[in-house]
Design a protein around this motif. Sequence first.
Motif, short mmCIF file in Angstrom:
data_model
loop_
_atom_site.label_atom_id
_atom_site.label_comp_id
_atom_site.label_asym_id
_atom_site.label_seq_id
_atom_site.Cartn_x
_atom_site.Cartn_y
_atom_site.Cartn_z
N MET A 1 10.48 3.55 2.53
CA MET A 1 9.61 4.09 1.50
C MET A 1 9.51 5.60 1.70
N SER A 2 9.61 6.34 0.60
CA SER A 2 9.52 7.80 0.67
C SER A 2 8.08 8.23 0.94
N VAL A 3 7.91 9.49 1.28
CA VAL A 3 6.58 10.01 1.57
C VAL A 3 5.71 9.99 0.31
N ILE A 4 6.27 10.38 -0.84
CA ILE A 4 5.47 10.37 -2.07
C ILE A 4 5.06 8.95 -2.44
N GLU A 5 5.93 7.98 -2.20
CA GLU A 5 5.57 6.58 -2.46
C GLU A 5 4.45 6.12 -1.51
N GLN A 6 4.51 6.54 -0.25
CA GLN A 6 3.44 6.21 0.70
C GLN A 6 2.12 6.83 0.27
N TYR A 7 2.18 8.08 -0.17
CA TYR A 7 0.99 8.80 -0.65
C TYR A 7 0.36 8.05 -1.82
N ILE A 8 1.17 7.68 -2.81
CA ILE A 8 0.68 6.97 -3.99
C ILE A 8 0.13 5.60 -3.60
N LYS A 9 0.85 4.86 -2.78
CA LYS A 9 0.38 3.54 -2.35
C LYS A 9 -0.97 3.65 -1.66
N VAL B 1 -3.56 8.36 3.32
CA VAL B 1 -3.19 9.52 2.51
C VAL B 1 -3.04 10.74 3.43
N LEU B 2 -4.03 10.95 4.28
CA LEU B 2 -4.00 12.12 5.16
C LEU B 2 -2.80 12.10 6.10
N SER B 3 -2.35 10.92 6.49
CA SER B 3 -1.19 10.82 7.39
C SER B 3 0.11 11.26 6.71
#
Length: 119
Positions: A1-9, A19-21
């Motif tokens: 999973m990409s960083v932007i996908e992790q952020y959104i999830k 989110v902060l991670s």
Amino acid sequence: MSVIEQYIKSWKVRDVEAVLSCLTDDCEIVECYGPVYRGKQTVENWMIKWLETGHVQRWDVTRLWVRKEFEAAQWSFICLFDGMRHEFEGASICDLKAGKIRYLREFTTTAPLYDWHGE
């Protein structure tokens, strides 16, 4: 999973720490309607405040571009905020540093999309 996908999830499941991670300490987030959040502490304060009355109902990535130091995503978004429903399509571009988001800027459509037929 990409960083932007992790952020959104992480936003979708209301997980402030997750989110902060995804962010560098000196991150900068520019929202599509104007606010700029500089630094993890500011992002944390914003999220805590937003989550008091806001809830992401849907945030689906429809296109994704991933490079070593850059990611971009198109998405569709629905949320409830202060009892009002908001729905729009948009995009985020991210500069990465050491695998985390250093800079994120969001853009949104301002009208429904339609097929142009020459008129």
